[in-house]
Design a protein around this motif. Sequence first.
Motif, PDB file in Angstrom:
ATOM      1  N   ALA A   1       0.837  -1.210   0.000  1.00  0.00           N
ATOM      2  CA  ALA A   1       0.000   0.000   0.000  1.00  0.00           C
ATOM      3  C   ALA A   1       0.865   1.249   0.000  1.00  0.00           C
ATOM      4  CB  ALA A   1      -0.927  -0.011   1.211  1.00  0.00           C
ATOM      5  N   PHE A   2       2.000   1.214   0.714  1.00  0.00           N
ATOM      6  CA  PHE A   2       2.922   2.339   0.715  1.00  0.00           C
ATOM      7  C   PHE A   2       3.377   2.669  -0.707  1.00  0.00           C
ATOM      8  CE2 PHE A   2       4.748   1.913   5.316  1.00  0.00           C
ATOM      9  CZ  PHE A   2       3.667   2.632   5.800  1.00  0.00           C
ATOM     10  N   LYS A   3       3.621   1.639  -1.509  1.00  0.00           N
ATOM     11  CA  LYS A   3       4.125   1.879  -2.871  1.00  0.00           C
ATOM     12  C   LYS A   3       3.105   2.617  -3.717  1.00  0.00           C
ATOM     13  CE  LYS A   3       7.365  -2.001  -2.846  1.00  0.00           C
ATOM     14  NZ  LYS A   3       7.799  -3.267  -3.497  1.00  0.00           N
ATOM     15  N   VAL A   4       1.845   2.197  -3.621  1.00  0.00           N
ATOM     16  CA  VAL A   4       0.784   2.921  -4.319  1.00  0.00           C
ATOM     17  C   VAL A   4       0.681   4.330  -3.765  1.00  0.00           C
ATOM     18  CG1 VAL A   4      -1.698   3.042  -4.753  1.00  0.00           C
ATOM     19  CG2 VAL A   4      -0.519   0.844  -4.897  1.00  0.00           C
ATOM     20  N   GLY A   5       0.690   4.429  -2.436  1.00  0.00           N
ATOM     21  CA  GLY A   5       0.567   5.725  -1.791  1.00  0.00           C
ATOM     22  C   GLY A   5       1.682   6.678  -2.165  1.00  0.00           C
ATOM     23  N   ARG A   6       2.901   6.167  -2.295  1.00  0.00           N
ATOM     24  CA  ARG A   6       4.027   7.051  -2.584  1.00  0.00           C
ATOM     25  C   ARG A   6       3.953   7.624  -3.996  1.00  0.00           C
ATOM     26  NH1 ARG A   6       8.377   3.286   0.766  1.00  0.00           N
ATOM     27  NH2 ARG A   6       7.661   4.038   2.810  1.00  0.00           N
ATOM     28  N   ILE A   7       3.424   6.856  -4.925  1.00  0.00           N
ATOM     29  CA  ILE A   7       3.226   7.405  -6.264  1.00  0.00           C
ATOM     30  C   ILE A   7       2.156   8.493  -6.235  1.00  0.00           C
ATOM     31  CG2 ILE A   7       2.424   6.904  -8.610  1.00  0.00           C
ATOM     32  CD1 ILE A   7       3.622   4.095  -8.307  1.00  0.00           C
ATOM     33  N   LEU A   8       1.040   8.191  -5.596  1.00  0.00           N
ATOM     34  CA  LEU A   8      -0.076   9.136  -5.618  1.00  0.00           C
ATOM     35  C   LEU A   8       0.171  10.347  -4.727  1.00  0.00           C
ATOM     36  CD1 LEU A   8      -3.138   6.719  -5.774  1.00  0.00           C
ATOM     37  CD2 LEU A   8      -1.937   7.894  -7.633  1.00  0.00           C
ATOM     38  N   ILE A   9       0.887  10.169  -3.626  1.00  0.00           N
ATOM     39  CA  ILE A   9       1.194  11.332  -2.789  1.00  0.00           C
ATOM     40  C   ILE A   9       2.207  12.232  -3.493  1.00  0.00           C
ATOM     41  CG2 ILE A   9       3.188  10.654  -1.344  1.00  0.00           C
ATOM     42  CD1 ILE A   9       1.495  11.484   1.093  1.00  0.00           C
ATOM     43  N   SER A  10       3.057  11.628  -4.329  1.00  0.00           N
ATOM     44  CA  SER A  10       3.974  12.428  -5.150  1.00  0.00           C
ATOM     45  C   SER A  10       3.188  13.203  -6.201  1.00  0.00           C
ATOM     46  CB  SER A  10       5.009  11.524  -5.815  1.00  0.00           C
ATOM     47  OG  SER A  10       5.819  10.868  -4.853  1.00  0.00           O
ATOM     48  N   ALA A  11       2.158  12.564  -6.764  1.00  0.00           N
ATOM     49  CA  ALA A  11       1.285  13.272  -7.706  1.00  0.00           C
ATOM     50  C   ALA A  11       0.567  14.425  -7.020  1.00  0.00           C
ATOM     51  CB  ALA A  11       0.281  12.296  -8.326  1.00  0.00           C
ATOM     52  N   MET A  12       0.154  14.203  -5.776  1.00  0.00           N
ATOM     53  CA  MET A  12      -0.460  15.282  -5.004  1.00  0.00           C
ATOM     54  C   MET A  12       0.517  16.443  -4.827  1.00  0.00           C
ATOM     55  SD  MET A  12      -2.507  13.151  -2.042  1.00  0.00           S
ATOM     56  CE  MET A  12      -2.730  14.637  -1.064  1.00  0.00           C
ATOM     57  N   ALA A  13       1.777  16.118  -4.592  1.00  0.00           N
ATOM     58  CA  ALA A  13       2.796  17.155  -4.419  1.00  0.00           C
ATOM     59  C   ALA A  13       2.959  17.961  -5.704  1.00  0.00           C
ATOM     60  CB  ALA A  13       4.126  16.519  -4.016  1.00  0.00           C
ATOM     61  N   VAL A  14       2.921  17.285  -6.848  1.00  0.00           N
ATOM     62  CA  VAL A  14       3.026  17.991  -8.125  1.00  0.00           C
ATOM     63  C   VAL A  14       1.824  18.908  -8.322  1.00  0.00           C
ATOM     64  CG1 VAL A  14       3.089  17.722 -10.639  1.00  0.00           C
ATOM     65  CG2 VAL A  14       4.426  16.194  -9.192  1.00  0.00           C
ATOM     66  N   GLY A  15       0.626  18.407  -7.997  1.00  0.00           N
ATOM     67  CA  GLY A  15      -0.556  19.245  -8.122  1.00  0.00           C
ATOM     68  C   GLY A  15      -0.460  20.488  -7.260  1.00  0.00           C
ATOM     69  N   MET A  16       0.038  20.324  -6.039  1.00  0.00           N
ATOM     70  CA  MET A  16       0.178  21.466  -5.146  1.00  0.00           C
ATOM     71  C   MET A  16       1.217  22.449  -5.671  1.00  0.00           C
ATOM     72  SD  MET A  16       1.333  21.633  -1.171  1.00  0.00           S
ATOM     73  CE  MET A  16       2.937  22.338  -1.518  1.00  0.00           C
ATOM     74  N   ALA A  17       2.336  21.924  -6.174  1.00  0.00           N
ATOM     75  CA  ALA A  17       3.380  22.795  -6.717  1.00  0.00           C
ATOM     76  C   ALA A  17       2.861  23.563  -7.929  1.00  0.00           C
ATOM     77  CB  ALA A  17       4.606  21.960  -7.081  1.00  0.00           C
ATOM     78  N   GLN A  18       2.069  22.893  -8.762  1.00  0.00           N
ATOM     79  CA  GLN A  18       1.482  23.561  -9.917  1.00  0.00           C
ATOM     80  C   GLN A  18       0.534  24.676  -9.469  1.00  0.00           C
ATOM     81  OE1 GLN A  18       1.891  22.970 -13.492  1.00  0.00           O
ATOM     82  NE2 GLN A  18       0.939  24.985 -13.322  1.00  0.00           N
ATOM     83  N   ALA A  19      -0.240  24.425  -8.425  1.00  0.00           N
ATOM     84  CA  ALA A  19      -1.129  25.457  -7.902  1.00  0.00           C
ATOM     85  C   ALA A  19      -0.336  26.665  -7.418  1.00  0.00           C
ATOM     86  CB  ALA A  19      -1.980  24.896  -6.763  1.00  0.00           C
ATOM     87  N   CYS A  20       0.791  26.428  -6.783  1.00  0.00           N
ATOM     88  CA  CYS A  20       1.639  27.525  -6.320  1.00  0.00           C
ATOM     89  C   CYS A  20       2.172  28.331  -7.501  1.00  0.00           C
ATOM     90  CB  CYS A  20       2.790  26.983  -5.485  1.00  0.00           C
ATOM     91  SG  CYS A  20       2.275  26.286  -3.892  1.00  0.00           S
ATOM     92  N   LEU A  21       2.533  27.627  -8.572  1.00  0.00           N
ATOM     93  CA  LEU A  21       2.969  28.324  -9.781  1.00  0.00           C
ATOM     94  C   LEU A  21       1.827  29.152 -10.365  1.00  0.00           C
ATOM     95  CD1 LEU A  21       5.046  28.879 -12.000  1.00  0.00           C
ATOM     96  CD2 LEU A  21       4.325  26.748 -13.113  1.00  0.00           C
ATOM     97  N   ASP A  22       0.630  28.575 -10.421  1.00  0.00           N
ATOM     98  CA  ASP A  22      -0.533  29.295 -10.948  1.00  0.00           C
ATOM     99  C   ASP A  22      -0.742  30.613 -10.204  1.00  0.00           C
ATOM    100  OD1 ASP A  22      -0.965  27.079 -12.563  1.00  0.00           O
ATOM    101  OD2 ASP A  22      -2.541  26.236 -11.270  1.00  0.00           O
ATOM    102  N   HIS A  23      -0.734  30.537  -8.876  1.00  0.00           N
ATOM    103  CA  HIS A  23      -1.015  31.729  -8.072  1.00  0.00           C
ATOM    104  C   HIS A  23       0.133  32.731  -8.130  1.00  0.00           C
ATOM    105  CE1 HIS A  23      -4.776  30.281  -6.450  1.00  0.00           C
ATOM    106  NE2 HIS A  23      -4.209  29.135  -6.111  1.00  0.00           N
ATOM    107  N   ALA A  24       1.367  32.248  -8.135  1.00  0.00           N
ATOM    108  CA  ALA A  24       2.514  33.155  -8.207  1.00  0.00           C
ATOM    109  C   ALA A  24       2.534  33.903  -9.535  1.00  0.00           C
ATOM    110  CB  ALA A  24       3.807  32.379  -8.004  1.00  0.00           C
ATOM    111  N   LEU A  25       2.230  33.199 -10.616  1.00  0.00           N
ATOM    112  CA  LEU A  25       2.188  33.841 -11.934  1.00  0.00           C
ATOM    113  C   LEU A  25       1.099  34.904 -11.994  1.00  0.00           C
ATOM    114  CD1 LEU A  25       2.668  30.996 -14.598  1.00  0.00           C
ATOM    115  CD2 LEU A  25       3.919  33.165 -14.488  1.00  0.00           C
TER     116      LEU A  25
END
Length: 381
Positions: free
Chosen positions: A240-264
């Motif tokens: 379950a950790f392996k699945v979680g680590r992929i998807l939590i990394s995807a969550m991190a990318v989504g959050m980073a993209q949101a930060c880029l959206d707002h900063a721009l």
Amino acid sequence: MDFALTAEQSAIQDAVASWTSRELAPGAAQRDKLACFDPGLYLQCARDLAITRLPFAPHHGGLGAGMLETSLAIEEVARHDQSLAVTLMVSMAAGLMLAEHGSADQIASYLPDLVAGTAIGAVAGTEPQAGSWTAGYRTRARAVSEGWQLDGEKAFITNAGTPITSVVLVCALTGEADTGSQMTMFAVPSDAQGMQYGAPYDKLGWRSSETRPIFLDGVRLPGDAVVGVIGHGRHLVHSAFKVGRILISAMAVGMAQACLDHALRYARERMAFDQPIGKMQLVQKAVADIAVRVETSRLMVRRAAWMRDAGKLDDGFLSMTKYHCTEIASECADMAIQVHGGLGYLNECPPARHWRDGRVLRIGDGTSEVQIGLIARSLGL
């Protein structure tokens, strides 16, 4: 080597992006402020987008998509609402565990609703004294005449105790406590007698997801409640950790993209010295640094998801992905706050919420320190 998404993958990404912009973004700040899980929103998301069906085989009612498609969807959800994203991620991880290791009866009892998104599942591994250190679990399952009895305590369990939770997958000792090898996974109905849920935690971030402690006091289960094989529970947790680590990394990318959206957006709109602050080189550098971090993280997530779909997942690279993406997400939030100046320090500013949400990404599903150790091990140290 083709980095382009297929037409189907692009369609999934576009559909989720459109829905989340319309349905999630407007109320995200208010849900965070109220700190209350909204079952109706989860049900609506599952109904409108069928995200919960993505990683499951058609014979389970799923869409037969891979982890790559699932990670694309989770990234877009996390771009606007980390709390909903983690709720989806954990429930899908529980469902995949049942689909891959559950008995026919367990699959029939729980999987259809998890796949359809009309119910959610939880995975109860972590305990007050043991998180990533799975060998430190103390919750015990004792064989009794009619099956099993569970006693112990679980902590920080996402999706526990919600009105639509149907099953909790509980990992418990069935052997010696000091070996860490004799643990077994059990499918426990959410309303099982003797299983009590503590009050929701007052969290820094992920505030509109449900996270509670679970107390197990003489929980009686039939013999067929075992998921997989007796004594193999620790392996299921790590799966379950392996699945979680992929998807939590995807969550991190989504959050980073949101930060880029707002900063721009802010860099283009905010005026200082008779010009948009985006004309200033140091602001440009901050925004450019966020953009580079978003793209490098996204590439790592897509490779990790592709590797799992191809049956080639490398534990070392998975740990690199989780470590890099989650650390970078916090950096992106911090830089986005700096771009916003004093406004960035106010809770009404979206990057402030992302900064709070992002802090737990470096803890859940294996801390950054654990990932560093696993990376070093994969390199032969």
